[in-house]
Design a protein around this motif. Structure first.
Motif, mmCIF file in Angstrom:
data_model
loop_
_atom_site.group_PDB
_atom_site.id
_atom_site.type_symbol
_atom_site.label_atom_id
_atom_site.label_comp_id
_atom_site.label_asym_id
_atom_site.label_seq_id
_atom_site.Cartn_x
_atom_site.Cartn_y
_atom_site.Cartn_z
ATOM 1 N N PRO A 56 -21.904 -27.712 42.260
ATOM 2 C CA PRO A 56 -21.184 -26.898 43.251
ATOM 3 C C PRO A 56 -20.740 -25.562 42.663
ATOM 4 O O PRO A 56 -20.654 -25.393 41.445
ATOM 5 N N GLY A 57 -20.453 -24.614 43.536
ATOM 6 C CA GLY A 57 -19.906 -23.336 43.105
ATOM 7 C C GLY A 57 -20.960 -22.289 42.802
ATOM 8 O O GLY A 57 -22.120 -22.592 42.551
ATOM 9 N N LYS A 58 -20.539 -21.032 42.808
ATOM 10 C CA LYS A 58 -21.414 -19.914 42.487
ATOM 11 C C LYS A 58 -21.571 -19.804 40.976
ATOM 12 O O LYS A 58 -20.605 -19.907 40.226
ATOM 13 N N SER A 59 -22.796 -19.586 40.510
ATOM 14 C CA SER A 59 -23.067 -19.541 39.072
ATOM 15 C C SER A 59 -23.041 -18.106 38.559
ATOM 16 O O SER A 59 -23.378 -17.161 39.273
ATOM 17 N N PHE A 60 -22.644 -17.964 37.288
ATOM 18 C CA PHE A 60 -22.656 -16.662 36.624
ATOM 19 C C PHE A 60 -22.600 -16.894 35.115
ATOM 20 O O PHE A 60 -22.376 -18.018 34.646
ATOM 21 N N VAL A 101 -21.758 -20.750 33.671
ATOM 22 C CA VAL A 101 -20.587 -21.398 34.267
ATOM 23 C C VAL A 101 -20.673 -21.289 35.783
ATOM 24 O O VAL A 101 -21.472 -20.521 36.335
ATOM 25 N N HIS A 102 -19.819 -22.066 36.464
ATOM 26 C CA HIS A 102 -19.744 -22.060 37.921
ATOM 27 C C HIS A 102 -18.305 -21.814 38.359
ATOM 28 O O HIS A 102 -17.361 -22.281 37.713
ATOM 29 N N ASN A 156 -14.772 -30.830 33.090
ATOM 30 C CA ASN A 156 -13.618 -30.032 33.515
ATOM 31 C C ASN A 156 -14.007 -28.727 34.184
ATOM 32 O O ASN A 156 -13.157 -27.908 34.500
ATOM 33 N N GLY A 157 -15.322 -28.492 34.362
ATOM 34 C CA GLY A 157 -15.733 -27.314 35.116
ATOM 35 C C GLY A 157 -16.426 -26.240 34.333
ATOM 36 O O GLY A 157 -16.805 -25.220 34.897
ATOM 37 N N LEU A 210 -20.044 -29.554 33.053
ATOM 38 C CA LEU A 210 -19.904 -29.043 34.412
ATOM 39 C C LEU A 210 -20.193 -30.171 35.389
ATOM 40 O O LEU A 210 -21.176 -30.892 35.225
ATOM 41 N N PRO A 211 -19.368 -30.374 36.419
ATOM 42 C CA PRO A 211 -19.669 -31.414 37.407
ATOM 43 C C PRO A 211 -21.012 -31.147 38.077
ATOM 44 O O PRO A 211 -21.279 -30.035 38.533
#
Length: 238
Positions: free
Chosen positions: A73-77, A84-85, A165-166, A173-174
């Motif tokens: 999930p989340g936007k990557s960069f 990371v996301h 933890n993200g 990363l989840p």
């Protein structure tokens, strides 16, 4: 896609490898959004999102080097050369990475092939879990009876899971990650018809085995009977 990369429009995918990667995975996640229409990503990946799950299916053509792809999930960069996301809009306590892999193969299937990740159903026991599938891909050449050659791959897999933890570093990363590498060895399989002489040889071997077993049983019965008879004769003389 000669470059071996995908534009990150539909999925969060890193560059990966192999001549033909076919993936059909269903990822279930907590979301309150309504059902969205199917979107195509470079005509290879399709995404269907619903209130209780997200379905991803398609195939990719990439380079023959080790790599990975993942669903997260989340936007990557990139941050300090680390992938990371951004998970601020999700919250780590709300990320459920329960997933079902309907089919995953590296190339076309041939008769008798076993894809170990097919119909894999994994339930995330905690929030924000990271699932890693370490895949060893073995190039395979399948020779058909008509002379056609199928160049494909088979693979073995080991699964590892932990709470993340993200961050995609030591903490993780989840998400669902498939990390693969190619074996330096190649397997060659050839289809062949058994000849009539091979059939006769098998029949003769079966008949010979039956006679051998029958001879052993007959010898056992004969020697047992003689031993019993000797004991009876000794009893009469005494």
């Amino acid at each position: 896609m000669s470059s071996g990369k995908l534009r990150r429009r539909c999925l969060t995918l890193t560059p990966w490898t192999l001549t033909a990667v076919r993936a059909a995975m269903v990822l279930r996640q907590k979301t309150s959004s309504a059902v969205t229409p199917v979107r195509m990503c470079e005509r290879h990946i399709a995404v269907e999102a619903g209130p209780s799950r997200t379905q991803v299916y398609g195939f990719l053509e990439v380079n023959k080097v080790a790599g990975n792809f993942h669903f997260a999930p989340g936007k990557s960069f990139q941050q300090s050369h680390v992938h990371v996301h951004d998970l601020q809009s999700f919250g780590l306590d709300n990320i459920n990475m329960t997933h079902y892999i309907r089919h995953l193969s590296f190339g076309e299937d041939y008769p008798g092939i076993v894809n170990p990740l097919d119909r894999t159903n994994v339930t995330a026991l905690q929030a924000s879990m990271m699932f890693q599938y370490f895949v060893k891909v073995v190039p395979t050449v399948y020779m058909k009876l008509d002379g056609k050659v199928l160049r494909t791959n088979q693979f073995s897999v080991t699964r590892h899971e932990k709470v993340a933890n993200g961050l995609l570093g030591d903490q993780g990363l989840p998400g669902v990650f498939v990390l693969y590498e190619l074996s330096p060895m190649m397997v060659k399989l050839t289809e062949k018809h058994r000849s009539f002489t091979h059939f006769l040889t098998g029949v003769c071997a079966i008949i010979g085995g039956m006679f051998t077993v029958a001879g052993l049983i007959d010898s056992l019965i004969y020697h047992s009977a003689r031993a019993i008879q000797k004991k009876i004769d000794l009893g009469k003389t005494t």
